[in-house]
Design a protein around this motif. Sequence first.
Motif, PDB file in Angstrom:
ATOM      1  N   HIS A 102     -18.294  41.990  12.968  1.00  0.00           N
ATOM      2  CA  HIS A 102     -18.087  40.548  13.131  1.00  0.00           C
ATOM      3  C   HIS A 102     -17.535  40.181  14.513  1.00  0.00           C
ATOM      4  O   HIS A 102     -17.113  39.044  14.714  1.00  0.00           O
ATOM      5  N   ARG A 149     -18.062  43.749  -5.770  1.00  0.00           N
ATOM      6  CA  ARG A 149     -18.368  42.449  -5.143  1.00  0.00           C
ATOM      7  C   ARG A 149     -18.406  41.337  -6.207  1.00  0.00           C
ATOM      8  O   ARG A 149     -17.944  40.225  -5.958  1.00  0.00           O
ATOM      9  N   HIS A 205     -11.132  42.750   0.196  1.00  0.00           N
ATOM     10  CA  HIS A 205     -12.358  43.152   0.901  1.00  0.00           C
ATOM     11  C   HIS A 205     -13.083  44.157   0.025  1.00  0.00           C
ATOM     12  O   HIS A 205     -12.444  44.967  -0.653  1.00  0.00           O
ATOM     13  N   ASP A 247     -20.154  46.244   1.318  1.00  0.00           N
ATOM     14  CA  ASP A 247     -21.293  45.442   0.852  1.00  0.00           C
ATOM     15  C   ASP A 247     -22.584  46.229   0.646  1.00  0.00           C
ATOM     16  O   ASP A 247     -23.591  45.643   0.235  1.00  0.00           O
TER      17      ASP A 247
HETATM   18 MG    MG Z   1     -17.956  41.732   4.426  1.00  0.00          MG
END
Ligand code: MG
Length: 141
Positions: free
Chosen positions: A54, A87, A117, A120
Amino acid sequence: MAIQRTLSIIKPDAVAKNVIGQIIARFEGAGLKVVAGRLVHLSAAEAGQFYAVHKERPFFKDLVEFMISGPVFVQVLEGEDAIAKNRDLMGATDPKKAEPGTIRADFAESIDANAVHGSDAPETAAVEIAFFFPGMNVYSR
Ligand code: MG
Ligand code: RTP
């Protein structure tokens, strides 16, 4: 469905609220098992490296500042379809959009202070587990 391992972080806001146990109970209740875990206070360099994907995003600086604002609890969760299951338990990134009953809906304050967190994908799970638990077996079978 495969047995997987995934990296989970209980972020500084949730650690400060003293809800580590309540969040781990959600994972355990869904059949995930904690197979490694420790409390760590990240440096800016470590947080920046962890979220390097990111680094060009406008929220990167705020994200790093938040992640170093207090200790986090890093853990490896194991179980059937652990990456997607984690998730689902977490809920949407923005707690205002998270389904009722998810961890972020119940414990998070904002899109920045969003409690947890979770890796993914299998590839990111492998990298993230190795980041905090070098040498740990990262399997998916
Ligand atoms: Mg992420
Ligand atoms: P995480 O990586 O922490 O599990 O969160 P995520 O997959 O749900 O979301 P991701 O897109 O990977 O973003 C990482 C973290 O950056 C913050 N963020 N802020 N202001 C914004 O638009 C924005 N977007 C993302 C969030 O704290 C998110 O958890």
